[in-house]
Structure formats: structure tokens, C-alpha cells
Design an enzyme around this catalytic site. Structure first.
Site, PDB file in Angstrom:
ATOM      1  CB  SER A  85     -52.799 -48.453  38.126  1.00 28.40           C
ATOM      2  OG  SER A  85     -53.543 -47.527  37.936  1.00 28.40           O
ATOM      3  NE  ARG A 128     -60.182 -80.826   0.586  1.00 30.55           N
ATOM      4  CZ  ARG A 128     -59.710 -81.652  -0.711  1.00 30.55           C
ATOM      5  NH1 ARG A 128     -60.149 -81.336  -1.605  1.00 30.55           N
ATOM      6  NH2 ARG A 128     -58.910 -82.614  -0.493  1.00 30.55           N
TER       7      ARG A 128
END
Lengths: 444, 444, 444, 444
Positions: free
Chosen positions: C276, C315
Site C-alpha cells: 500500500s 455487412r
């Protein structure tokens, strides 16, 4: 009326009722009778027709199973409903039957009905939020001085107070409800546009009928019909979904505090709550489970709604057909989460002794940061960090108080007096802004 | 039994029935009576107890509204059901009542009941897929030679056949159903683990009872209980969700072909389908709308399920509580989409004349690629591309056949003979592998 | 090459590399040179052209920033790439330049390139899965006899073994990887269809070129182009997403076991892991955090992909434009989760002593089910349940062993002998099928 | 700087830059130097230290690849950054190095840096929204009288105006931007809480330093740290996601209008936009594709964020680790959609002649509703509906004007005069409230 069994963990009974067949039917019928009255008031249809329509428009006159079945073929429940309503009106008054649904299109019925149902839901949500916020404010106030472990990444961290934790839940949920309430207010408008959203079929009376219709239903009259623009609805559901996240956070915190090894809090049991079918010793976090289930289900539901916003032109193919079950599920899940957390908060057992004991069990290592700050100005934050990392490890393996381990280290004792050192692990002395933050959070 | 009105566009009637209170209740009761019979067969409980339990275990003996209401307090319908069943057995045979739910935990009941319900759903889905695949294969075969515009990014492109398009839908849906079916087979196993998943309370008889229970219910006996590992269920639902995507693709294609300006196909109308409450001229793509609505709702539902997989230890908090409505919704949405597309495909109107006319309306510009390939070897693909881009623009603005515009260009006529040039816009001559691809797709 | 900082918790370095500009470019170029070689082999373009194209097709020849910028205007990176490649070929061999991209369309390039990249990803995923599965099998085997609390709804339950828990993770992840691997195999096919998916521009040579192209790239030649049918890709991503759920479940279990109050397991720390910035005492579950972050991100990503399947005709508009970042993110998240759990599993600290201590801390109340089964046959399951619920409560409040509390109850001592009673809380004696289930899970 | 190729359809360049390594690094460093200055101003650290820290805190001093790599091991980029910064400061001023990151925790750095980046994004979004809204208002005003087909469920419906359609887009997007802007304002606050969110390590100076820090960064100082409560961030992202839905709706409308068969509008082409690699005749809706791709990707991304809100206690495991790529992706997708639609709107080609022609092509059947209203009062809405349904069918099959078909029907001619009948299909006469609704929508 309770929900279907399959949904029994997905809604409160009150919200199941809001979207029941009876209420859905009645909301659609309320639209039709309000439309008839509005049109009559503006001289568009005969007054007598309006009366006959209003008279027939009672949910109990209709067969919901048949309507549901036909709705699927029609792509909307409005079409079979209008047909049934017309038939029913005709039986009593053939002339009046001509004027049913005058000037409206199916989506006008279903969208406005939806708004009426949501208005009902808002009241219930508001009440449940009140309960929850009151309970949380009370919890926070009572535990202003109850120290407990902070926990980050589920690891012990410097202490907080239970009051601050409860105030954090409170403030997030209050902000959340305020956002929801604003969005409800924004969304509570009639949908009334006719076929393409221009009210063309009402000639020059469209605006007047629209105004009158909104007044009849005590809803806003919007700038324009919103049939193809679902952003206000989406914003409402998004606010509800964010709130489910905040409720899930509270529920997860509680469920973690209820773990056997932590045992710092417990939601109320008894009366069929929280037992197990095979484990007599259990007290399960049922309210938390329900709130967490909501928090898990709702994000995906919202995603579905947002995906369905891409409606084609003046009325979408599939987009608005997808909406009803999504909206219902989100609102119901939210209410279940709120009501569950309200129940949990109102009768929460908080074990302040155990909270203190869990702090003590860390041997004081959680105060390493505090020591680091004292050493940092001399040694540097990073050198101190390394030294204390090692000391914390020894404290835990040797099972000695952290400050005792530190008392052996010349680097420490050179900087910190023994008397000071000995009291560095008093949680009540290392709470920083906890009380002030709590106060600010509760004041908003 | 039709669904609730609010869900009328979200499920077929058949699938609404599968997850009805009656069937859910009966599935849970089937687990309890099968467990009793299995335990009796293995000598764990008296034979008479098994008979008494089986005798009481009929859905009509129970009040679903009451159970639903208690389920919410208990966090699972299994707890109040076991209690009610025990009471009912006791009334007939107090000794037998001692042995209700012997060795099982709540999740054993609900998970196995779920699997029994899914087995019922599988049959319906299978039938509806059969219908759809048969109809699509027929459509494809009939239209092997029906030329139509290819459309990419919704712009006209070189021609395809409607047969190839239908074969594409067919093959994707066949692959999809095969994946689903495999996942059903994988998932159809009992859940039976007792409190923590070890069957400890049955001593050395756990395995034998488990085997017998699976046999009683005609389900597989898995390697181990799966209460905390939902991957097989998730894989099934994921396969269903992928299929909804393929169905949505087919529905979107159809809805686009049904546009007034395109008018190449139409789903069947009549008998309450596809009308409008205000527009007498309408023939709406209702089947497409329902399939698209499913395709829009399901991805989010699956996301919710996947999120809920992160179950804590031997039984999660919230994760499995979230599952039932998600699973139900996905399966129901899938069946609605399949059944809708089956209905559309079985009676689809295909307008081959209009398809040809829509090709002609492009003035042949869609064959620009064809010309480019002929010019490319000499001019280069990119030089030809630019030349033809300009020619296509002129063809459209001047409203002349593309090949006529080209006939004015020396760069073109130098390479392509006039006779060849004139026929370059015959769609039937520019289909490439369409027929072969179609055949391969249908053969799988 | 490490990822961008913003993605530093979203992918392993290996997978960041797979989707780096260089590799993406090279994959597209590999398609173009393979196409040229295939076309030359089939006599469709000159052999010399193929060589010139292959020669130019090296990623380092191209400016990725420029391509990315132009890709956005073109709607695909293929268009500017083909243009740049053509220019480059032309500089060396003007004739060859005419034949770049012969017969292909943009999507052929990008889809096939994607498959090539996925093939690379598969190898890395396979290696990381191997590491993980080996480590888990080892963990499970070593801890066959390590008893620990079962935990349901995060409450203490009858004991399990850590071996069984690890075997559960193992089996789910093995099933998951097997599903993924199958889907990779299914998806590894070229996309090659030309403008509309018929290969029309290649006349009667389309099939031959397609076969040759697939062979060049060591990919399958599919039944037909799949440009508008994304189900195989979707099925692959769905399998990956299910696996992320299973990995998240393992990570959550570990993170919970690592809690200070539980302390039964710990992932490896040291060397920059798990510290930490302000708390020197911390050992954070970083590997778990990364796996859980993946499990949280991926369901939504999959939902996005499934939503985008609804491609229009030959498409889609938007659907396939949305795919790349989704696919990349899912595959990267999966690898990060697998690699993180592999690291955690390979060096996991398991504290068997603490596991036993945590069982003892329940005072034996978790054996209430065991007692219930002994009493049940005489008293009935439900009567026993109530009796033991009360006894468990007393055990905890009075801080006495559960079996001692029971020894005071005549209802109990009438049925269970004192000697038996005293040993009912021995965890090793109440493991049921744990060892057998573990064995079966590891054998698959 | 353009994005990676893989993300080239996922973000504008401007937003790629906002989240580039350089800017991310600088934002974190800006936090550290502002913290140092704030702490110095409050007398918590020496003034000289603040200067040395500020001096070292320039992105170009750091190796982003190394940081990214270490970030993954540390679980956050803040830890390695603080370490590197400390080293760098130490090299210049060893005393100053002691005071780097004084009182802060990693999340303070990353969360506040995120807010700084979002502030940058807000400006770009604001500019792009301005462009879009101005262009839409202009389009709407210019086309107040341009009639076009209404289209519901993609079927022809009574006419609207293009002005009304554009005003609908405008109003939805304006509402949406207003919601987003409000949420930005709400979210733009520092995160500053230290280890557990109490600022304990700063003793009684926490509040003062916090205030000063906020002032240094021109951000709000919130009621309390929000490290564990992500609702404001979630609300911002939710607002962005709703806007993507509205943008997707506009894009879908445009893409549909651009279809060859409809041809009523076209987004600008030229300069590398909208071409095809193989089809020279193409003008693809690229801007629409990008906006639709955003609309498809974002709902799932938001779901991921909402799922990750369920953070454990004072800092979650996985939840906040998941956030950065989600946030980045949503904001980038939004800007791409806004910028794309702005480009499309600014140079949109609108073909009013074709719009009129498409209305005429319906033969006037879309006015069936109008006739129904005239007949309804006499015949009844439902009788008229049936009659007109049949007439519309005949009009289309016989290819005759609808009003001519009606002229043959005595039921019609009995009620409607021939002169009136003949003009019932004039679109300009059947626009109802279109102009008024448009005005109201533009005025907000």
C-alpha cells in the site's frame, strides 16, 4: 398480491401489484377514458360518448389472459384492448363506440399507461426510501463513537467509526434518491402524438385535446410527443440502476460484517427470515442477499434498455417492444433492494464490543501508517515504510503488540518518545475527520 | 396459459407455462418425492415415508401465493415449501413427516427443480427450432436463383441470391441450436450436495442416494454438486444468447426487406397480426419486432447472469438469488424469437420481381467492382477504382445505365470490348460462388 | 511491451502485445501477402506481383498513427492500409501494384487478421491455463485432508476440505478451458467473400483462391464467408466470458479467505506486489483484485458484442465497427485473470491450523445438521430443527461447546448416547463425500 | 495523437490524447505537486519540499512503460509512480523526498487524477456538442416545410417534416447534454481521504490540507471522501450512456434514410470518407456506423461500471480496479459519436424532392387514418378501419391512387364530398402540430 414464485426474490409484493394485469389494464383504460373526456371537453367527440367510454373502462370488464394472448399477435396490448373496449361500449351505446381511442395510436396508450404505473411505483419507492434513510441516519447518529476496523481490499486498515460508515451509505442513497425523484418528475408526461406524432388526425384540435388529456391524468404535457425519444425514461432507469449499485454496496458491507469470523453486525432474523432448511444454527443475511441480487441483475437490464433506445424513425422495430419487462424488472428490483435494506437497517444488531476486539486482534499493526508519518519527516516516508513493513510482519508472527516491537527499534525510539509510542495504537485517537465527515454527510 | 400482460411481448405461451407457479411448484415437489423414493430404496428412510411424501407432493395441494410471499422472507421458496410439505405429510402420516427433505438442502431443491423445468423448455425449443430450420431450408431451396441486391452498410452492393441469404440464416441458426442442445445435455444433472456440498448428513449412503435420485428424475449424476459452480448453466444461457443474436440478425434483415421502399419480402399478416390501431393501411413486421426485442433484451440478461457467477464459497450471497428471473427471461425470449421467426419463415412472401427491380434501379452501378477487376490488371486496381467512382456518380446523377457511361470512356473501351461491356450488369452472371456456398451451408 | 497506463489493470503484457499496432498491422499485411500468393498460385495474378506484394508487406514499413487516423475516416483500417501497401508496392514494381488486394474486400482483411491475432492469443491463454490447472491440481492433492469451514451465504456451515474447494475451482476452469478451446478451433477460419460475400469478382477461381488462401494462413476454409454471421466469434467470446466468471469465483473465495479475520490463505506478496502506498502493514490481494476486475468488466463487454450481432444484410452499419475493442478487451481480461490466478495458486499460502481454529471458533454449532439427522428419525426433522436452533443460540451466547449444551437436553440424550454426542463435532468425521467428489473432479 | 489501430473506430483523436500515458501521468503528478503545495501552505511540510516535488513532477521525467508494468504488480499505478517520484525528488533534494505523497493514499492519486482527466474530456465534449446542436438547429429550421414520410415499425405512416425529425434529435441531445454537464459538475471534486478515508494521518490539519488541495486543482472539496461511493461517477457515466442511445437513434435514422431505395439524405463523403476497398460506386454511412458502434458498445460498458459499484468496505477488491478502462471507453465512445454526428449534420445532403416522391409512391394509402377520422364519426372508427384496410390493399395491388379507390366506395362518398376526397392525400395539409412541436423542441 405476491409475485409468481419464479420472481419471488425479484420484487416486493407492492411492486408486483403495480405491474399486475389488473393495474396494467386499468392504466390503459384510464388513458382511453381520459382521452374521451378530453376530446368531449374540446368538442371533438360527443359528451355522451365520453361518458359511455368512461363507464366501460373498468379493468374487471376485461379478460387479461385473452388480451395477453392477442397482444402478442398484434405486437402491442393496445390493439386488442381498444377492440374489446369498443365492443363493450357498443353493447351499451353504439354511437359512442365510434369514438373510442379517437385520435390516438397504440403507443399513446401503452406509453401513457406506463407513466401512470410508474407514478404509482414512485410513491412506494419514496416511502421505502424514507424508511431506509431515517433508519440509517439513526444508526449513524447512535454510532458516532463506535470505532471499528477500516478495511481496504478486505484487509485491515486504520480505524473508522460505524457512524461514518452508516453516514456514507446514507449520503449515497440520499443523493441517489434525489436523482431518481428528479427523473421521475421529468418523465411524468403523457405520450400523445397519434400515428406519426403530429396529432394530424385531430386537425387543429390536437393541442387542446392534448392539454386536456394531460390535465385529466394529472401528468405534464410535454413539448412534443416522445414516442421515438426514450431518453427521459432511460435517464430515470439509469438513476434507479445507480441506486441499486449503492444499495448493493451497503448490502455487501453488511454481509461481510455478518460473517462468523467478523460478527460485527447482523440483520434481524426470526419469523421465517434467514433460516436454513438443513442447518438449524444458521442466521443468513437474507435482506443482503436480496439487495445484492438486485444489484447484480439491474446493470444488465439497464444495458438492455439503453440498447433498445436506437429506435427507427417515428416508432422502432423491436426497441419499444422490448421495454416493458425491462422497466418493470428494474423498478421492482430497486424497490426490493430498498425495502430489504430498510428492514435490515431498522433492526440491525451492531456489536461494538466485537468491533473493538477485531481492532485489537490486529495487534496494532494497522497503526503503521500513523508511525510512518511520525518517522517520515526524519527518515523519509519511504524509508519509514520499509522499516514498518518489517515490524508489522514481526508483530503478527511473534504475536506481540506492534508498538512493543517498535520499542525495540532504535530508529523509532530515537524519534518517538516511549510514552507516545505506547499509546499510538489507541483507535479513538486516530480517527481524523471521521466525526466531521459524518456530520457533513448527514446534513445534506 | 398466456403470460402476464406486462410480459406479453416477452415469451411464448408455451414457455410462460413452463415457468408458471404450478410447474415450478411441481418441479420442486418432484425433487422431494424422488428424494424420498431414492432414500427409501437405499434404506435410508422407511418405504412408507417415501410413499406418503410422494402422495402429498402434488402442486395443487399448495398455495403458491403464500409460498411466494414466504419465499421472500426465507430467501428461497424451498424453505416454506418443505415446511408446507412436511405439514401436509404429517396430517396423513406423522412418522413419514420426519423424513421429508432428508439429507438435502434448499439449493438442492431449487437447482434440481430448475433443471427439470429447463428440460421441459428444451423440448419446446427443439420443436420450434425444427419448424424454423425446415422453413428456412425450404425458402433457400426455392430461391436458389432469385437474385437480389447485396447490401453492405445498407448501401447497394453486387448481387446475391435470396437463397444464399436464407441459407446463411439457416446455417447460423443450425450451428446455434447445436451449441444450445449440447449445453442442455451438459447441464441436465441433479444438484444434490446437502448443507456444504459433501452429503455428510447421509453418512456413507450419500453417493447411493444421489445415484438413485438422478435415476428417479432421469437426470445425470454429476461428478460433484455444482451449487457453487454455475459454469454449465452459464454456458447454456450463453449459447441461448448467441442464438438470439442470430435470430435478431434474421429479423433485422426481414424488417429491412419489408420497408415500403424496398418491399422485397413480407411476413404473414391477417388474424390480428401486424395491424395498427390508427393506420388502416399498415402491415407491420410484428414477428420481426418480437425477435428483435428478444435480441435486444437478452445480452443484458446474460451479462447479469455472468456477473452473478462470482459466488462466495459454498453458496453465494445474492448471486444465486439473482438467477431464476434471469434464466426464465432468457429462455422465454429465445423461444419467442424462434417461434416468431418460424412463423415468418413458414409464410414469408418473397417478391422476386421487386428484387430484380431494385437491382435495376441502381442503373448497374453496383457492378463497378466487376469492371474494376477487368480494368485492374491493366490500369491497376487503384486507378480503376478512381475512374469508376466518378463514372458511378455520373450514372446516378445523369440517370443513365452505368455501362453506357462507361462506353464513353476510352480508358474503358480500350480494355473491354463493347459487346462484353454491355452485358456486365446482368446480375445472374455475377453471382460467383453464391450457389455453391448456399449448398454447403444447407448441407451441414 | 506493457499496455497503456490506463489499461495497466486490464491486460497482461503478452496480450497487450498481441493487439499492438505492430501485430495488428502485420496480421492485415499477412492476409494481403497470403492472398497475393494464393492468387498467383491459382494463376489469377502474376507470380511476380505476389512476390513484390509479399516483400512490401512488413509492418515496419507503415506508419500506424497515420493509418489509425485514416481508418476513422474510412470506417476501417483496411482501406488506408491497402492504399499504403499499393503505393509501397508501386514504388518497387508498378505492375505488381495493380494486383494488391485482388478480389478481396476490407472486411476480408480485418476479419482474417483478427483470426490470426486470436490464434496468437490462444497460445498464450493455453499456456496460462496449463499453469493454473497444474497449480490447482497440486493444491487440491496436497490438501485432501485439510479441513476447513464450509461457508454458505457467508455463514459458517459444516466442514469441507480445502482440497475439495481447490478441486471445484480446477474442474470448473478445466471445463471452461475445454469450451474455449473448442470455440477457438471452430472460429479459426478465414473470412474471404469479396464485396457481397460471393467472390464474384474472381469469376470461377474464387473457390480455388479461397482454399489456397486458407492453406497459406494455416486456417480453415469455411463453408461460406461469415462476414454477416458472427455466431462463431460470439460463441468463442461467450465461452471466454463464462470462464471469467469461474475465475472471479475463485478470486472472490481467495480474497475472502485472505481477510484479516479469516486468514486461512494468502496470495504471494513481495517484489512490488500487494503493498500500500500509505499502509506499511498491508498485504493486499492484488491477483484477486485483477481477476475480480476482469470478472466485473467482461459480462458487459460480452453483452455489447451480442448486441452488435444484429448486422444488417451483407455487412452491418455499426455492428462490426464495434467489434474490435470489445474482442480485444474480453480476451485481454481473460488472460489477466488466468495469469493472476495462476500466480496466486502457484505460491498460495494455506494455513491449515487457522482453518481448524476457525472451525473450533464456531463452538461446534455447525454440526447442528448432523445432530438433526440423528434426532430427526425419532423427533422429525422439523421438531429437531427448532430444538437445535435454540441450542445453537445458547452455545454461542453462553460460549459453550454445542455438544455440551446438547448434553443438557433430555430430548437429545434420550436418542444419542453421551459418548457419541461428545464426538459429533469432530470435523474429520463429518466430511461425507468430500474426498470422493474431489477425486472425481480432478479426474476429468 | 491517434489511438491504437485496434481502437481506431472507438475514439476521437482528441479523447485518445486525454487518456494517453502522458496525460495520465501528468494528472497523477499534478495531484502530488498540488498536495505538496497545499501541505506546505498549511505548514504540514516544508515549503522547500513542496517546491522540489512540484519541480520533479513533470510527465516527461517518467518511463510510462515501466510504470505500467509495475502498476499491474502493485494493483495501481500510484504506488510505482510515488516511488519513482520520490527517487527523482531525492536526487535533487533528499529532505524533500521525505514528504512526497504526504497524508495521501494511492486511491487519492488515481481518483483525483481521473477527475482531472474528465475535466479535460468535458471541454472537448462540450465543444463537440455545441457543433452538433448548432448544426441540428440549422437543419431543423431550414426544413420546417420539407415533408417526408413518417415511418413506424419501418412502414410508411402519415407525413412528418424533416424539420420536426431534426428538432426531435436536437431536443433529445440537448436534454442529454444538459444531464451530462450537470453530472460533470457534481463529480468534479477531489478524492482525498488517506488510508481509510478519515485523513487521520494528518492529525488536525486534514481538513485544511484538503481544502487547499481542492483549491490548487480548481476542484470542489466534497462533504467527505468518495473512495468507496462511486455513485456520482456512475451517474455521470449513465448520463453519457443515455446520450449514446440518443446519438445512436439519430445515426440509425440517417443510415436508413441513406439506403439506396430511400435516398432522402446522405452524410458527406470525399477525402477518404465512406468509400469501399472493392466497390467504387459506394458512399457508405461512416459517421453513422461510428455513432451506432458507440451506441452498441456503451450499454454493456455502463453495466460493467454499475456492477463494479458494489465495493467492499473502505476500498473494494476488484471493483475500482475495473473502473479506468470502462470510464475511458465510455467517454471516448461518446465523443466519437458526438463528433461523427456533428460532421454528418453540418454537411448533410437532404433530398426534399426524393422525400416527396417517396410519399407519392405510397399512392396515398398513408392517409387512410385521415379518411378513417372523417368516416369514423358516422361509421364508427372500427368499421371504417376495416373498410380502409381493404381499400389500401386494393390501391397498392391495383396501383391506383388511394383516393381514387375510395371514390368508388358508396360508404365513403356518402360521407365525404368528391372535392374534399380528391385532396385528402396532400401531405402539406396533414401535418397537424408538426410546426408547433418543432418550434417548442427548438426553444428549450
Amino acid at each position: 398480491m405476491p409475485p409468481r414464485i419464479i420472481d419471488s426474490l425479484a420484487t416486493t409484493e407492492a411492486l408486483a401489484e403495480v405491474f399486475s394485469d389488473r393495474q396494467v389494464l386499468q392504466a390503459m383504460l384510464d388513458f382511453e377514458s381520459a382521452l374521451a373526456r378530453a376530446a368531449a371537453r374540446e368538442g371533438v367527440i360527443p359528451q355522451g360518448a365520453a361518458e359511455a367510454i368512461a363507464c366501460a373502462a373498468a379493468a374487471e370488464n376485461f379478460d387479461s389472459a385473452e388480451l395477453s394472448s392477442k397482444a402478442q399477435r398484434a405486437g402491442t396490448p393496445a390493439i386488442p384492448l381498444v377492440k374489446s373496449l369498443t365492443d363493450r361500449v357498443r353493447a351499451a351505446d353504439p354511437i359512442a363506440a365510434r369514438f373510442v381511442h379517437w385520435g390516438a395510436t397504440s403507443q399513446d396508450v401503452t406509453d401513457t399507461a406506463l407513466i401512470l404505473l410508474l407514478k404509482g411505483a414512485r410513491k412506494i419507492l419514496s416511502t421505502d426510501h424514507d424508511r431506509l434513510l431515517i433508519a440509517l441516519r439513526k444508526l449513524a447518529s447512535e454510532h458516532e463513537h463506535t470505532v471499528m476496523l477500516g478495511r481496504t481490499l478486505l484487509q485491515p486498515a486504520p480505524p473508522v467509526t460505524f457512524g461514518l460508515k452508516a453516514a456514507g451509505w446514507f449520503a449515497a442513497l440520499k443523493r441517489g434518491w434525489s436523482r431518481i425523484d428528479t427523473r421521475f418528475a421529468e418523465a411524468e408526461a403523457i405520450q400523445f402524438g397519434g400515428a406519426s406524432g403530429t396529432l394530424a388526425s385531430l386537425g387543429d384540435r390536437g393541442d387542446a385535446v392534448g392539454h386536456a388529456l394531460a390535465a385529466e391524468l394529472s401528468l405534464k404535457y410535454p413539448d412534443a410527443p416522445w414516442h421515438a425519444h426514450r431518453d427521459s425514461l432511460a435517464a430515470l432507469l439509469a438513476a434507479c440502476s445507480v441506486q441499486c449499485g449503492s444499495l448493493g454496496k451497503m448490502a455487501r458491507d453488511l454481509a461481510l460484517l455478518m460473517q462468523g469470523e467478523v460478527a460485527e453486525a447482523a440483520e434481524p432474523g426470526g419469523d421465517g427470515r434467514g433460516g436454513s432448511s438443513t442447518m438449524p444454527h444458521k442466521r443468513n443475511p437474507i435482506a443482503c442477499s436480496l439487495a445484492l441480487a438486485s444489484a447484480q441483475r439491474v446493470p444488465g437490464l439497464l444495458a438492455s434498455f439503453l440498447s433498445s433506445m436506437v429506435d427507427e424513425h417515428e416508432r422502432g422495430v423491436g426497441g419499444w417492444h422490448a421495454e416493458w419487462p425491462i422497466i418493470t424488472s428494474i423498478i421492482q428490483a430497486l424497490d426490493l433492494a430498498v425495502a430489504s435494506m430498510a428492514e435490515a437497517a431498522e433492526d440491525l444488531t451492531v456489536d461494538a464490543v466485537r468491533m473493538r476486539a477485531n481492532i485489537d486482534a490486529t495487534r496494532g499493526t494497522i497503526f503503521a501508517e500513523r508511525v510512518m508519518m511520525l518517522l517520515g519527516a526524519t527518515l523519509g516516508r519511504d524509508v519509514a515504510h520499509k522499516l514498518l513493513e518489517e515490524a508489522a510482519r514481526r508483530s503478527l508472527t511473534e504475536n506481540r503488540r506492534f508498538v512493543e516491537v517498535l520499542a525495540d527499534l532504535p530508529e523509532v525510539t530515537r524519534v518517538i518518545e516511549p510514552g507516545t509510542l505506547r499509546t499510538l495504537d489507541t483507535p479513538e485517537d486516530y480517527l481524523g475527520m471521521a466525526a466531521i465527515f459524518q456530520k457533513r454527510l448527514l446534513e445534506r
